[in-house]
Design a protein around this motif. Structure first.
Motif, mmCIF file in Angstrom:
data_model
loop_
_atom_site.group_PDB
_atom_site.id
_atom_site.type_symbol
_atom_site.label_atom_id
_atom_site.label_comp_id
_atom_site.label_asym_id
_atom_site.label_seq_id
_atom_site.Cartn_x
_atom_site.Cartn_y
_atom_site.Cartn_z
ATOM 1 N N ASP A 146 0.802 -1.225 0.000
ATOM 2 C CA ASP A 146 0.000 0.000 0.000
ATOM 3 C C ASP A 146 0.835 1.276 0.000
ATOM 4 N N ALA A 147 2.020 1.229 0.582
ATOM 5 C CA ALA A 147 2.811 2.458 0.683
ATOM 6 C C ALA A 147 4.266 2.125 0.954
ATOM 7 N N ILE A 148 5.129 3.069 0.644
ATOM 8 C CA ILE A 148 6.557 2.927 0.934
ATOM 9 C C ILE A 148 6.998 4.091 1.808
ATOM 10 N N ILE A 149 7.679 3.769 2.907
ATOM 11 C CA ILE A 149 8.264 4.801 3.748
ATOM 12 C C ILE A 149 9.753 4.838 3.437
ATOM 13 N N VAL A 150 10.198 5.959 2.917
ATOM 14 C CA VAL A 150 11.609 6.120 2.579
ATOM 15 C C VAL A 150 12.317 6.588 3.846
ATOM 16 N N GLY A 151 13.056 5.668 4.459
ATOM 17 C CA GLY A 151 13.628 5.924 5.774
ATOM 18 C C GLY A 151 15.017 6.541 5.716
ATOM 19 N N PRO A 152 15.748 6.414 6.829
ATOM 20 C CA PRO A 152 17.059 7.033 6.938
ATOM 21 C C PRO A 152 18.027 6.626 5.827
ATOM 22 N N ARG A 153 18.815 7.586 5.364
ATOM 23 C CA ARG A 153 19.927 7.377 4.422
ATOM 24 C C ARG A 153 19.525 6.740 3.081
ATOM 25 N N CYS A 154 18.336 7.073 2.617
ATOM 26 C CA CYS A 154 17.955 6.653 1.264
ATOM 27 C C CYS A 154 18.119 7.822 0.301
ATOM 28 N N SER A 155 18.264 7.513 -0.981
ATOM 29 C CA SER A 155 18.234 8.556 -2.007
ATOM 30 C C SER A 155 16.805 9.002 -2.240
ATOM 31 N N ASP A 156 16.671 10.024 -3.056
ATOM 32 C CA ASP A 156 15.361 10.585 -3.379
ATOM 33 C C ASP A 156 14.673 9.730 -4.448
ATOM 34 N N PRO A 157 13.531 9.126 -4.129
ATOM 35 C CA PRO A 157 12.863 8.286 -5.137
ATOM 36 C C PRO A 157 12.272 9.111 -6.279
ATOM 37 N N LEU A 158 12.206 10.417 -6.114
ATOM 38 C CA LEU A 158 11.675 11.255 -7.195
ATOM 39 C C LEU A 158 12.755 11.659 -8.187
ATOM 40 N N VAL A 173 2.499 5.112 -6.091
ATOM 41 C CA VAL A 173 2.478 4.435 -4.794
ATOM 42 C C VAL A 173 2.683 5.499 -3.700
ATOM 43 N N PRO A 174 1.744 5.618 -2.753
ATOM 44 C CA PRO A 174 1.913 6.617 -1.694
ATOM 45 C C PRO A 174 3.233 6.403 -0.958
ATOM 46 N N HIS A 175 3.946 7.489 -0.733
ATOM 47 C CA HIS A 175 5.209 7.370 -0.017
ATOM 48 C C HIS A 175 5.534 8.690 0.661
ATOM 49 N N THR A 176 6.397 8.600 1.654
ATOM 50 C CA THR A 176 6.908 9.809 2.283
ATOM 51 C C THR A 176 8.272 9.496 2.856
ATOM 52 N N THR A 177 9.037 10.532 3.110
ATOM 53 C CA THR A 177 10.379 10.337 3.630
ATOM 54 C C THR A 177 10.403 10.672 5.122
ATOM 55 N N VAL A 178 10.929 9.756 5.925
ATOM 56 C CA VAL A 178 11.056 9.966 7.367
ATOM 57 C C VAL A 178 12.450 9.528 7.757
ATOM 58 N N THR A 179 13.256 10.432 8.274
ATOM 59 C CA THR A 179 14.654 10.077 8.511
ATOM 60 C C THR A 179 14.954 9.757 9.971
ATOM 61 N N ASP A 180 13.960 9.829 10.813
ATOM 62 C CA ASP A 180 14.173 9.582 12.246
ATOM 63 C C ASP A 180 13.489 8.280 12.647
ATOM 64 N N TRP A 181 14.307 7.300 13.039
ATOM 65 C CA TRP A 181 13.756 5.984 13.388
ATOM 66 C C TRP A 181 12.756 6.075 14.544
ATOM 67 N N ASP A 182 12.995 6.985 15.489
ATOM 68 C CA ASP A 182 12.093 7.048 16.639
ATOM 69 C C ASP A 182 10.699 7.521 16.223
ATOM 70 N N VAL A 183 10.671 8.519 15.347
ATOM 71 C CA VAL A 183 9.388 8.993 14.816
ATOM 72 C C VAL A 183 8.681 7.846 14.076
ATOM 73 N N LEU A 184 9.444 7.164 13.252
ATOM 74 C CA LEU A 184 8.906 6.054 12.468
ATOM 75 C C LEU A 184 8.365 4.940 13.359
ATOM 76 N N ALA A 185 9.184 4.548 14.325
ATOM 77 C CA ALA A 185 8.797 3.452 15.222
ATOM 78 C C ALA A 185 7.526 3.817 15.974
ATOM 79 N N GLY A 186 7.446 5.060 16.441
ATOM 80 C CA GLY A 186 6.257 5.511 17.165
ATOM 81 C C GLY A 186 5.005 5.408 16.302
#
Lengths: 276, 276
Positions: A146-158, A173-186
């Protein structure tokens, strides 16, 4: 309806947004250096037109204009028509695909909005290779992620090459970039996601035994280093693709495809047993 | 033990077999134009040394010689040591991987010998892309496919780029080239293979319902055209990877990986139920 504008002088300032894309190739973090998403070829441009990345301008040869006529009816933007030679002079190289579209990047999607209705998502860590990124989006689209979360240290998928390799699915495909694992985990936790780290490292369970939960987030790391300790600690479970001993791990895009396939297989089996 | 020979003049005739590989790149049917298999990089060269493609000569920088020392003990061949610059002049471009090995191609394996003891094989049709070819060999090695039959209209898997993308597994996974479908069909049948054509075309069954037979031959066709009618008619069954409607079919190497995964999953499940 997109309207045709004929360009005969490669120095025409109206096509400046399409200029010197090879230079942009050396700056993958900044598509075109202009903050634009760039689609190439009729299939990708068609998908772009029907995505939230509506093109604000196109540059292409006459034949592509004719081929795209139906799709172009849906947008209001100039289609700069040029010969293949003029186009090559603008872009900086000869473009086999014959048509380009540009779109400003819209506001990123909100992580919680994405997760709220998703059943299966992929969270990427450290994926720098644009081909792998693009392939993962293509696989997600094909295999019902359903979606991809572009996490820490990835290149720009755009980035242009990632969009091309994805066959335009980066735009769908819905996606967003989140570079902080704590935010993501929460967020993953709050939305009830079971996180499955894909790793060849022991201890782990076979992939086929790891996907029973209603909401699954796959954690996928770069080939080579794999997932960071941080990501591995965050995982509810570690899963492996059973492989021949002594053979290198699979490329991350291929491993992702297999994981997505196993997940849709699981869901099909569930749907069948519920019907029975 | 491979013995070091220092090369300081790029025109030295002893390294002629390594000369101008870019020219060979334009003639993919003839690796090096010299009928040789070429391995690049320490991992591939190591695998080459332990395969039936034993190198008859190597060309590399000093550091790679030191790294490969253990593996080199197993063969009797010159290791031409050169600086990165001299090497680049010989080869025609700068080679990041720092070492090359060449081997004459041994006699092709016999189809019946390959099939006799195999449980799972892949039969390729019309795969011209060397990256897809290489990736399929890598996936076969990782996911327990016993052999690959390179069928009609495929490129040569022993081409340099295919060997590189396969991580050297082209040199290890048993394979042979058979260009006549009738010969192929006869042999597969004689050895009791159930042939499964992977195709998004209906009618077909889901992949997970198609792999019960003890001996399976997957038929895989090129992305785009897919399998020929000839190949489809030969198949015992047509199987599809369930996919989102409206999304392009997967790349053939990815589809192959998923099929190989499903097959090893099936086998693992069987082994578990036999134990129970």
């Amino acid at each position: 309806m997109a309207h045709p504008v004929d360009i005969t002088d490669p120095r025409d300032p109206r096509v400046d947004s399409f200029r010197d894309l090879t230079t942009a190739d050396r700056r993958p973090d900044r598509p075109g250096g202009r903050g634009l998403a760039i689609g190439e070829g009729t299939i990708v441009v068609e998908r772009m037109i029907h995505s939230r990345y509506a093109p604000t301008a196109l540059l292409g040869v006459l034949r592509r204009y004719d081929e795209l006529r139906d799709a172009l009816a849906a947008i209001d933007a100039p289609y700069y028509r040029a010969s293949a030679d003029v186009m090559a002079e603008v872009v900086g190289f000869h473009l086999n695909r014959g048509v380009l579209a540009i779109a400003p990047k819209p506001r990123p999607l909100d992580l919680d909005d994405i997760l709220r209705d998703a059943h299966t998502v992929a969270v990427l860590e450290g994926i720098g290779d644009h081909e792998n990124l693009g392939a993962l989006f293509r696989h997600a689209a094909a295999l019902q992620v359903d979606a991809i979360i572009v996490g820490p240290r990835c290149s720009d998928p755009l980035y242009r090459r990632a969009i091309r390799v994805s066959m335009g699915h980066v735009l769908r495909v819905p996606h967003t970039t989140v570079t902080d694992w704590d935010v993501l985990a929460g967020s993953l936790d709050r939305h009830g996601f079971h996180t499955v780290a894909l790793t060849p490292q022991e201890p782990s369970v076979a992939l086929s035994a790891a996907l029973g939960a209603p909401r699954i987030a796959f954690l996928l790391g770069a080939e080579g280093p794999g997932l960071s300790d941080h990501a591995l600690q965050l995982a509810s479970i570690r899963a492996r693709i059973p492989m021949t001993v002594g053979v290198d791990s699979l490329n991350v895009a291929t491993a992702g495809a297999i994981a997505f396939y196993e997940r849709s297989r699981e869901r099909d089996a569930l749907a069948t047993s519920e019907l029975a």
